[in-house]
Design a protein around this motif. Structure first.
Motif, PDB file in Angstrom:
ATOM      1  N   SER A   1      22.686   8.608 -52.948  1.00 16.99           N
ATOM      2  CA  SER A   1      21.473   8.695 -52.119  1.00 16.99           C
ATOM      3  C   SER A   1      21.279  10.115 -51.595  1.00 16.99           C
ATOM      4  O   SER A   1      20.147  10.600 -51.519  1.00 16.99           O
ATOM      5  CB  SER A   1      21.559   7.722 -50.941  1.00 16.99           C
TER       6      SER A   1
ATOM      7  N   GLN B   1      16.737   3.132 -50.308  1.00 24.13           N
ATOM      8  CA  GLN B   1      17.723   2.060 -50.156  1.00 24.13           C
ATOM      9  C   GLN B   1      17.458   1.302 -48.860  1.00 24.13           C
ATOM     10  O   GLN B   1      17.512   0.087 -48.810  1.00 24.13           O
ATOM     11  CB  GLN B   1      19.113   2.697 -50.137  1.00 24.13           C
TER      12      GLN B   1
ATOM     13  N   ASP C   1      16.267   3.669 -55.416  1.00 25.23           N
ATOM     14  CA  ASP C   1      17.620   3.626 -54.852  1.00 25.23           C
ATOM     15  C   ASP C   1      17.940   2.184 -54.473  1.00 25.23           C
ATOM     16  O   ASP C   1      17.471   1.676 -53.453  1.00 25.23           O
ATOM     17  CB  ASP C   1      17.713   4.552 -53.630  1.00 25.23           C
TER      18      ASP C   1
ATOM     19  N   GLY D   1      24.757   3.371 -47.748  1.00 32.78           N
ATOM     20  CA  GLY D   1      24.253   1.997 -47.625  1.00 32.78           C
ATOM     21  C   GLY D   1      25.349   0.946 -47.732  1.00 32.78           C
ATOM     22  O   GLY D   1      25.416   0.011 -46.939  1.00 32.78           O
TER      23      GLY D   1
HETATM   24 MG   LIG Z   1      23.160   4.992 -51.278  1.00 32.39          MG
END
Ligand SMILES: [Mg+2]
Ligand SMILES: Nc1ncnc2c1ncn2[C@@H]1O[C@H](COP(=O)(O)OP(=O)(O)OP(=O)(O)O)[C@@H](O)[C@H]1O
Length: 499
Positions: free
Chosen positions: A46, A88, A168, A402
């Motif tokens: 990310s 995300q 994402d 995440g």
């Molecule tokens: Mg990520």
């Protein structure tokens, strides 16, 4: 610049306080292809994309888009120059309408004058109908399920007609039908010559949709290969840095006497009806089924997160009500929800606060103040048990990757020391290595005599971790199988019984 490259990111570096998130990472995307970006939680996927999209400024390296060096200072600039991204973490204005969210920051104008609501509505409808997205443009964002909100986000990204679109982890909250829908959209974009960057932890998706695969580990580039030359095992090895011989830990738990009896459980506002089953001490009960079959409803009705239409719940032979989540927690239940990232995170709070928040009573000293020491110890336990990648306990949770945010929330519920633990898609968004840790924790809990009920859409996971599996179909229990003596085919047949 490499021949035939639409986007070339070269030697990108990025450091955060205490974390070298990217160390000279390179990525080349060809036009008309899907490029998968893979790596464990916290590998830097990310962050790399946020450097491209102008959210982070890179510390070093160059980005060349369509033959021209670029260095976007904001996401607005990135969007205006042909790069769009589906994040995300959904970051939407929940109190505004779908249409407002679609046009926020770029209200359409004619001759410099903002167009009327009516024209905006028409344009929104056009976008949705081109992409076959079925959402009412005037609906308030908050009223939509997370999966629909995600589809709006996808439609929004596509509507910029960008050259590069980054997804994402787009599918972590989509239903299976919506995943197929997204794949149709991605194939259409690919045919139009777009470059698509696709991040996911779902191996099957990656092998199905991508042309090229780049693998990252600990902020570094590891490999880039054509997808058709890679197998799942090879990808895992490149990601984890070692062979992962077993995807599941040995099952050491032994179910004992029945602790929970559920009889004729029905939902008031949902399709769930007449679900009966039992759960034993030290048992892991899986719930399988297709989307909309009532899997999540079983957990939510049991936990009082949804209004029950009827049914009896008995814990140790005694009838209990579980009318609200609060009452259920008191009765020794815990529920890890499917949409935990959208609904369960206190973003600007640190890891410790996010870990202990559901368990504050247990830190009370003399009923007045909270024990810092115990909260610290418990948070340390969670960080270690789940390999949460963080510089420390006082890091804001939103600074974690995440997948690591997910782990904090799983830790939060494990710490409430429930007797019955309800888990909805416990390994969603979690990388392969960390999945193993979570399976181990689930088995450990069963060994400690807890009862675990676990919903999953990943069949191998149900077969690898559970003792028994309940199969839902059309809101009813279609059957119950012994995990050791069943097959994916048998489960799928049952799942289709009342469809
Ligand atoms: Mg990520
Ligand atoms: N804003 C930030 N402040 C501090 N550290 C950050 C920030 N954003 C990311 N990091 C750190 O950078 C590293 C890479 O995180 P990143 O989010 O890029 O991982 P990821 O590969 O996307 O993982 P996941 O699969 O879990 O989403 C992590 O150690 C993370 O904690």
């Amino acid at each position: 610049m490499q021949e035939n490259a639409l986007l070339e990111m070269r030697d990108i570096s990025k450091e955060f306080p205490g974390v070298k998130a990217l160390d000279k990472v390179s990525l080349t995307v060809r036009p008309g292809t899907v490029h998968a970006l893979m790596g464990e939680n916290g590998a830097g996927k990310s962050t790399l994309m946020k450097c491209l999209f102008g959210i982070y400024s890179k510390d070093g390296g160059t980005i060349v888009l369509d033959g021209k060096e670029v260095n976007f200072k904001s996401s607005k600039e990135a969007l205006e120059n042909g790069v769009a991204m589906v994040h995300q973490e959904l970051n939407q204005a929940l109190t505004r309408s779908v249409q407002d969210n679609l046009w926020l920051g770029r209200y359409p104008t004619v001759g410099g004058i903002m167009v009327s609501e009516g024209i905006m509505r028409k344009k929104t409808k056009e976008i949705f109908s081109d992409l076959e997205v079925e959402v009412d443009p005037s609906a308030i964002m908050r009223t939509l399920p997370v999966s629909k909100r995600q589809m709006v986000e996808i439609a929004k990204a596509v509507s910029y007609h960008s050259k590069i679109i980054v997804f994402d982890e787009p599918t972590s909250s989509l239903t299976e039908t919506e995943v197929e829908h997204l794949f149709r959209i991605i194939n259409m974009l690919r045919d139009q010559g777009c470059g698509i960057i696709y991040i996911s932890h779902k191996m099957e998706e990656i092998l199905r949709i991508s042309d090229d695969v780049t693998i990252m580990r600990d902020g570094t580039w590891v490999a880039t290969r054509p997808a058709k030359e890679l197998t799942m095992d090879e990808i895992i090895k490149l990601m984890v840095g070692r062979e992962l011989t077993n995807r599941f830990p040995p099952k050491t738990n032994e179910p004992g006497e029945t602790i929970l009896e559920v009889e004729h459980l029905s939902g008031k506002y949902t399709r769930l009806r007449d679900a009966s089953f039992q759960l034993r001490k030290g048992e892991i009960l899986g719930i399988a089924g297709l989307d909309g079959s009532g899997r999540t409803e079983v957990l939510e009705n049991l936990f009082g997160a949804m209004t029950k239409g009827g049914g009896v719940i008995k814990l140790h032979g005694k009838t209990i009500q579980n009318r609200t989540p609060k009452e259920s927690i008191k009765n020794g239940f815990a529920l890890l929800t499917e949409e935990r990232r959208a609904t369960g995170i206190f973003g600007i709070r640190d890891i410790r606060e996010n870990t202990v928040i559901s368990n504050l009573n247990s830190y009370l000293m003399g009923g007045i103040c909270l024990s810092d020491k115990k909260m610290k110890e418990d948070t340390d336990w969670a960080i270690q048990a789940m390999h949460i990648k963080t510089p420390g306990q006082s890091t804001q949770i939103r600074a974690l990757s995440g997948g690591n945010q997910q782990k904090v929330i799983i830790g939060r519920w494990l710490l409430t020391k429930p007797e019955v633990l309800l888990l909805d898609e416990p390994t969603r968004g979690i990388d392969v290595g960390a999945k193993y840790e979570i399976y181990q924790l689930i088995i450990d809990l069963a060994n400690q005599g807890k009862g675990v009920v676990m919903v999953s859409s990943e069949m191998p996971e149900l077969l690898g971790v559970c003792d028994r599996i309940l199969v839902m179909s059309g809101g009813q229990v279609a059957g119950e199988v012994d995990a050791k003596n069943t097959s994916q085919e048998e489960i799928l047949t049952l799942a289709a019984k009342y469809v």
